[in-house]
Each structure stands twice: as C-alpha cells, then as structure tokens.
Enzyme design. Sequence first.
Site, PDB file in Angstrom:
ATOM      1  N   GLY A   1       0.822  -1.040   0.032  1.00 18.39           N
ATOM      2  CA  GLY A   1      -0.210   0.039   0.085  1.00 18.39           C
ATOM      3  C   GLY A   1       1.228   1.015  -0.518  1.00 18.39           C
ATOM      4  O   GLY A   1       0.095   2.214   0.446  1.00 18.39           O
ATOM      5  N   SER A   2       2.249   0.976  -0.112  1.00 14.39           N
ATOM      6  CA  SER A   2       2.959   2.402  -0.679  1.00 14.39           C
ATOM      7  C   SER A   2       1.939   3.714  -1.165  1.00 14.39           C
ATOM      8  O   SER A   2       2.446   4.758  -0.720  1.00 14.39           O
ATOM      9  CB  SER A   2       4.505   2.462  -0.361  1.00 14.39           C
ATOM     10  OG  SER A   2       4.585   1.836  -2.219  1.00 14.39           O
ATOM     11  N   ASN A   3       2.065   3.188  -2.640  1.00 15.32           N
ATOM     12  CA  ASN A   3       1.312   4.030  -3.510  1.00 15.32           C
ATOM     13  C   ASN A   3       0.003   4.509  -2.513  1.00 15.32           C
ATOM     14  O   ASN A   3      -0.124   5.555  -3.360  1.00 15.32           O
ATOM     15  CB  ASN A   3       0.805   3.213  -5.020  1.00 15.32           C
ATOM     16  CG  ASN A   3       2.238   3.507  -5.789  1.00 15.32           C
ATOM     17  OD1 ASN A   3       2.276   4.676  -6.404  1.00 15.32           O
ATOM     18  ND2 ASN A   3       3.009   1.899  -6.348  1.00 15.32           N
TER      19      ASN A   3
ATOM     20  N   ASN B   1      -4.846   2.790 -13.652  1.00 15.43           N
ATOM     21  CA  ASN B   1      -3.862   2.412 -12.511  1.00 15.43           C
ATOM     22  C   ASN B   1      -1.867   2.233 -12.864  1.00 15.43           C
ATOM     23  O   ASN B   1      -1.989   3.687 -13.684  1.00 15.43           O
ATOM     24  CB  ASN B   1      -3.752   0.447 -13.660  1.00 15.43           C
ATOM     25  CG  ASN B   1      -3.305  -0.974 -13.379  1.00 15.43           C
ATOM     26  OD1 ASN B   1      -3.049  -0.074 -12.066  1.00 15.43           O
ATOM     27  ND2 ASN B   1      -2.248  -1.431 -13.801  1.00 15.43           N
TER      28      ASN B   1
ATOM     29  N   ILE C   1     -10.207  -6.756 -13.533  1.00 13.23           N
ATOM     30  CA  ILE C   1     -10.962  -6.132 -12.958  1.00 13.23           C
ATOM     31  C   ILE C   1     -12.417  -5.854 -13.556  1.00 13.23           C
ATOM     32  O   ILE C   1     -11.934  -6.057 -14.660  1.00 13.23           O
ATOM     33  CB  ILE C   1     -10.841  -4.505 -12.870  1.00 13.23           C
ATOM     34  CG1 ILE C   1     -10.267  -3.813 -11.986  1.00 13.23           C
ATOM     35  CG2 ILE C   1     -12.100  -3.282 -12.690  1.00 13.23           C
ATOM     36  CD1 ILE C   1      -9.968  -4.002 -10.582  1.00 13.23           C
TER      37      ILE C   1
ATOM     38  N   GLU D   1       6.482   6.150  -8.840  1.00 14.04           N
ATOM     39  CA  GLU D   1       5.795   5.809  -8.428  1.00 14.04           C
ATOM     40  C   GLU D   1       4.832   7.059  -7.798  1.00 14.04           C
ATOM     41  O   GLU D   1       4.175   7.726  -8.262  1.00 14.04           O
ATOM     42  CB  GLU D   1       5.218   4.141  -7.703  1.00 14.04           C
ATOM     43  CG  GLU D   1       5.994   2.971  -9.327  1.00 14.04           C
ATOM     44  CD  GLU D   1       5.520   2.074  -8.644  1.00 14.04           C
ATOM     45  OE1 GLU D   1       3.639   1.987  -8.540  1.00 14.04           O
ATOM     46  OE2 GLU D   1       5.618   1.033  -9.125  1.00 14.04           O
TER      47      GLU D   1
ATOM     48  N   HIS E   1       1.527   0.718 -13.694  1.00 14.67           N
ATOM     49  CA  HIS E   1       2.357  -0.331 -13.252  1.00 14.67           C
ATOM     50  C   HIS E   1       3.777  -0.374 -13.334  1.00 14.67           C
ATOM     51  O   HIS E   1       3.681   0.911 -14.055  1.00 14.67           O
ATOM     52  CB  HIS E   1       2.121  -0.684 -15.140  1.00 14.67           C
ATOM     53  CG  HIS E   1       2.114  -1.775 -15.320  1.00 14.67           C
ATOM     54  ND1 HIS E   1       2.346  -3.427 -15.001  1.00 14.67           N
ATOM     55  CD2 HIS E   1       3.555  -1.906 -16.202  1.00 14.67           C
ATOM     56  CE1 HIS E   1       2.232  -4.323 -15.794  1.00 14.67           C
ATOM     57  NE2 HIS E   1       3.689  -3.824 -16.418  1.00 14.67           N
TER      58      HIS E   1
END
Length: 198
Positions: A12-14, A107, A93, A179, A109
């Site tokens: 969950g760092s993003n 998203n 999804i 990111e 990537h």
Amino acid sequence: MFSFGVMASGGGSNFKALLEKVQDGSLRAKCSFLIVNNGDCGAVQIAKEFGVPTFHISGKTHPKQLEYEEALLGVLSNHPVDLLLLAGYMKKIPDSLIQALPERILNIHPALLPKYGGKGFWGMNVHRAVIENHEKQSGPTVHLVTSEIDKGRILAQTPVPVLEGDSPEELAARILQQEHRLYWKTVLDYAKTLKLIL
Ligand code: GAR
C-alpha cells in the site's frame, strides 16, 4: 474537490503516497474508500491510520463471481466516486466495474508500457523480466483501465535507468519511489482534464 476510491492488494505504499498528498493539500480530493482482496495486506493498516473506510472483497468473501461483482458495485453505489485508482491491485477488474466507471479507472504499472504488460506481468515478475532482457530503462506508467489488461490509454510515464548489477528488488525500489511522485500528479492532471477541479 473530487472524490476517489482505491483498490490495493499489497503493502500500500502508493495508496499512502496518495493519502499524504491529500493530507498536505497538494491533491484537492477526498479518498472515500479502500477495497482490498486480501484482508491482511499493508494497505488495510494505512487506511486505519488515515481513517479511510475499508472493504475486503475477494473470492474468499464472495466465492460466486456474480456476488463478488455485486459487492464491488455495491461499494460504488454507497460511496460514489469520481475516480477509482488501482494501487498495486493484483486481480483483474471485472467488466461490470469498468462499464460502471468508463474512463474513470486508473492503474499504476511498474514498467514502461506497452512493454512488460499484460497477463503475468505484475509486481516482481515485471522487474525480473526487464533485467533478464538487459533493458537500459524501465519505470512506472499510469494508464486508463480497459477490459484488456494494461492496454488502456497511457496518461504518464517516468523513465528510470536500469543500473549494472541491479537486482529485481533494487530496481523495484527505485521505480516505486518514482511511482509515488508520478501517481498523484497524474491523477491531479487527469481530474483537471475531466474538469473535476479547476
Ligand atoms: C507497485 O510497484 C505497482 O506498480 C505494482 O505493484 C506495486 C504495489 O506496491 N502494480 C502492479 O504490478 C499491477 N500490475 P504498493 O502496494 O507498495 O503500492
């Protein structure tokens, strides 16, 4: 001000990087919910810290595909959002969700799409393949989500050099830093394009 939901499967760092940008006012938005397909993942803890309502929806909680899809759509109807952001979500999804939010699902990537995308290319697999193929650069891509995995319109990319002797983990860590810088900015720009904010 616009609203977004997040779907995550991992550390969950993003997700955290997005919430920090909301908190410091750089991203003028509200995070309405987190959906995870793994109740033990790190993203759940981050949601707790930031007070974001979390829903665990997976093949375990909803073994029948139809019920699984209805559960996802149920979250959206109870918590309507302008954008849905995939942040390390490792499950495909369903089309019903894509149809409910056309051109509103993004998203991130960890490679320069269209290279190293599609089925099987997720997480560390991507970085392993990049290194095995002696690529000189890699880096994150933010794109729209369509029914074809990793094929939707590219919104932004950041090239990151692959260094001599890089391990997949070292490359992943360097890309992850980028990111965190790329996702919120791209979300902000896209929200402006859609006139969700000025
Ligand atoms: C990120 O590197 C993201 O790009 C990747 O998973 C990692 C999640 O990290 N996503 C994919 O591979 C999706 N195809 P995080 O949980 O720390 O944000």
